[in-house]
Design a protein around this motif. Structure first.
Motif, PDB file in Angstrom:
ATOM      1  N   PRO A  22       0.812  -1.218   0.000  1.00  0.00           N
ATOM      2  CA  PRO A  22       0.000   0.000   0.000  1.00  0.00           C
ATOM      3  C   PRO A  22       0.849   1.273   0.000  1.00  0.00           C
ATOM      4  O   PRO A  22       0.515   2.245  -0.677  1.00  0.00           O
ATOM      5  CB  PRO A  22      -0.823  -0.109   1.284  1.00  0.00           C
ATOM      6  CG  PRO A  22      -0.891  -1.563   1.564  1.00  0.00           C
ATOM      7  CD  PRO A  22       0.419  -2.121   1.094  1.00  0.00           C
ATOM      8  N   SER A  26       0.767   4.024  -3.013  1.00  0.00           N
ATOM      9  CA  SER A  26       0.371   5.375  -2.633  1.00  0.00           C
ATOM     10  C   SER A  26       1.444   6.387  -3.050  1.00  0.00           C
ATOM     11  O   SER A  26       1.132   7.453  -3.589  1.00  0.00           O
ATOM     12  CB  SER A  26       0.134   5.447  -1.125  1.00  0.00           C
ATOM     13  OG  SER A  26      -0.271   6.725  -0.744  1.00  0.00           O
ATOM     14  N   ASN A  52      -3.418   9.542   1.216  1.00  0.00           N
ATOM     15  CA  ASN A  52      -4.083   8.476   0.466  1.00  0.00           C
ATOM     16  C   ASN A  52      -3.833   7.087   1.043  1.00  0.00           C
ATOM     17  O   ASN A  52      -4.523   6.136   0.665  1.00  0.00           O
ATOM     18  CB  ASN A  52      -3.619   8.487  -0.994  1.00  0.00           C
ATOM     19  CG  ASN A  52      -4.141   9.670  -1.755  1.00  0.00           C
ATOM     20  OD1 ASN A  52      -5.151  10.255  -1.400  1.00  0.00           O
ATOM     21  ND2 ASN A  52      -3.442  10.041  -2.806  1.00  0.00           N
ATOM     22  N   TYR A  56      -5.458   2.941   0.357  1.00  0.00           N
ATOM     23  CA  TYR A  56      -4.671   1.830  -0.170  1.00  0.00           C
ATOM     24  C   TYR A  56      -4.616   0.666   0.817  1.00  0.00           C
ATOM     25  O   TYR A  56      -4.686  -0.494   0.417  1.00  0.00           O
ATOM     26  CB  TYR A  56      -3.262   2.302  -0.525  1.00  0.00           C
ATOM     27  CG  TYR A  56      -3.217   3.089  -1.806  1.00  0.00           C
ATOM     28  CD1 TYR A  56      -3.151   2.451  -3.035  1.00  0.00           C
ATOM     29  CD2 TYR A  56      -3.262   4.470  -1.803  1.00  0.00           C
ATOM     30  CE1 TYR A  56      -3.129   3.165  -4.218  1.00  0.00           C
ATOM     31  CE2 TYR A  56      -3.238   5.199  -2.972  1.00  0.00           C
ATOM     32  CZ  TYR A  56      -3.176   4.538  -4.179  1.00  0.00           C
ATOM     33  OH  TYR A  56      -3.146   5.259  -5.349  1.00  0.00           O
ATOM     34  N   ILE A  59      -7.992  -1.201   0.588  1.00  0.00           N
ATOM     35  CA  ILE A  59      -8.082  -2.033  -0.618  1.00  0.00           C
ATOM     36  C   ILE A  59      -7.188  -3.260  -0.481  1.00  0.00           C
ATOM     37  O   ILE A  59      -7.568  -4.363  -0.881  1.00  0.00           O
ATOM     38  CB  ILE A  59      -7.702  -1.213  -1.875  1.00  0.00           C
ATOM     39  CG1 ILE A  59      -8.769  -0.146  -2.141  1.00  0.00           C
ATOM     40  CG2 ILE A  59      -7.495  -2.093  -3.086  1.00  0.00           C
ATOM     41  CD1 ILE A  59     -10.097  -0.686  -2.623  1.00  0.00           C
ATOM     42  N   ASN A  87     -13.261   3.253  -9.458  1.00  0.00           N
ATOM     43  CA  ASN A  87     -12.379   4.299  -8.962  1.00  0.00           C
ATOM     44  C   ASN A  87     -11.724   5.128 -10.050  1.00  0.00           C
ATOM     45  O   ASN A  87     -11.100   6.145  -9.751  1.00  0.00           O
ATOM     46  CB  ASN A  87     -11.303   3.688  -8.060  1.00  0.00           C
ATOM     47  CG  ASN A  87     -11.879   3.243  -6.753  1.00  0.00           C
ATOM     48  OD1 ASN A  87     -12.230   4.065  -5.920  1.00  0.00           O
ATOM     49  ND2 ASN A  87     -12.028   1.938  -6.577  1.00  0.00           N
ATOM     50  N   TRP A 117      -5.270   6.482 -10.616  1.00  0.00           N
ATOM     51  CA  TRP A 117      -5.879   6.174  -9.313  1.00  0.00           C
ATOM     52  C   TRP A 117      -6.508   4.775  -9.349  1.00  0.00           C
ATOM     53  O   TRP A 117      -6.272   3.955  -8.468  1.00  0.00           O
ATOM     54  CB  TRP A 117      -6.908   7.235  -8.971  1.00  0.00           C
ATOM     55  CG  TRP A 117      -7.671   7.007  -7.704  1.00  0.00           C
ATOM     56  CD1 TRP A 117      -8.970   6.638  -7.591  1.00  0.00           C
ATOM     57  CD2 TRP A 117      -7.184   7.120  -6.365  1.00  0.00           C
ATOM     58  NE1 TRP A 117      -9.326   6.528  -6.268  1.00  0.00           N
ATOM     59  CE2 TRP A 117      -8.244   6.817  -5.499  1.00  0.00           C
ATOM     60  CE3 TRP A 117      -5.948   7.448  -5.820  1.00  0.00           C
ATOM     61  CZ2 TRP A 117      -8.120   6.837  -4.111  1.00  0.00           C
ATOM     62  CZ3 TRP A 117      -5.820   7.469  -4.433  1.00  0.00           C
ATOM     63  CH2 TRP A 117      -6.892   7.164  -3.596  1.00  0.00           C
ATOM     64  N   LEU A 121      -5.039   1.325  -7.330  1.00  0.00           N
ATOM     65  CA  LEU A 121      -5.900   0.616  -6.379  1.00  0.00           C
ATOM     66  C   LEU A 121      -6.110  -0.833  -6.807  1.00  0.00           C
ATOM     67  O   LEU A 121      -6.116  -1.747  -5.971  1.00  0.00           O
ATOM     68  CB  LEU A 121      -7.247   1.332  -6.237  1.00  0.00           C
ATOM     69  CG  LEU A 121      -7.220   2.649  -5.474  1.00  0.00           C
ATOM     70  CD1 LEU A 121      -8.580   3.315  -5.514  1.00  0.00           C
ATOM     71  CD2 LEU A 121      -6.760   2.461  -4.048  1.00  0.00           C
ATOM     72  N   THR A 124      -3.013  -2.754  -5.939  1.00  0.00           N
ATOM     73  CA  THR A 124      -2.924  -2.947  -4.496  1.00  0.00           C
ATOM     74  C   THR A 124      -3.846  -4.078  -4.050  1.00  0.00           C
ATOM     75  O   THR A 124      -3.468  -4.908  -3.215  1.00  0.00           O
ATOM     76  CB  THR A 124      -3.278  -1.649  -3.753  1.00  0.00           C
ATOM     77  OG1 THR A 124      -2.423  -0.599  -4.213  1.00  0.00           O
ATOM     78  CG2 THR A 124      -3.120  -1.798  -2.259  1.00  0.00           C
TER      79      THR A 124
END
Length: 133
Positions: A22, A26, A52, A56, A59, A87, A117, A121, A124
């Motif tokens: 994450p 990020s 952010n 992350y 997710i 997203n 973005w 995600l 991740t």
């Protein structure tokens, strides 16, 4: 001399692997977001990455939860694709000036930022599913 060089290489490489998935995603998003650049704009990618990071981490946890629930890799990929689609279109909205409802400015989404973005995600989530630290 040879031992000193080997020790220095091991320490340098050890520092590279210290971040979690994450955190890596990020930071990548914050440093590559095209809306964070401009001649009259001062950006702080580290502050953006820190802000952010909870998204992350959430997710990533969802990816781990999907693995424990017994989803197949194909099902996880489908779910990751859905995360991307949802997203990839969230970077738009309205901005108010001094909290006055009559002073609203429409914020149009930047296509590249939206895709970045959603993609980070998605990756991740898959890292969480596949157990990538």
């Amino acid at each position: 001399m040879k031992r000193l060089l080997i020790t220095a290489v091991i320490i340098a490489l050890g520092g590279c692997a210290a971040k979690t998935s994450p955190e890596r995603h990020s930071i990548y998003y914050a440093r590559h977001d095209p809306t964070m650049m401009g001649g009259n704009y001062a950006s702080s990618p580290d502050a953006t990455a820190k802000a952010n990071l909870p998204a992350y981490k959430q997710i990533y946890q969802q990816g781990q939860d999907a693995k424990t629930k017994g989803l197949t890799p194909a099902q996880a990929q489908t779910l990751a694709d859905e995360i991307y689609k949802v997203n990839a279109n969230v970077t738009s909205g309205t901005e108010t000036f001094m909290n006055l409802k009559e002073h609203k400015t429409q914020i149009t989404r930047d296509e590249r930022a939206s895709q970045l973005w959603g993609q980070t995600l998605k990756e991740t989530f898959l890292d969480g599913f596949n157990g990538v630290k």
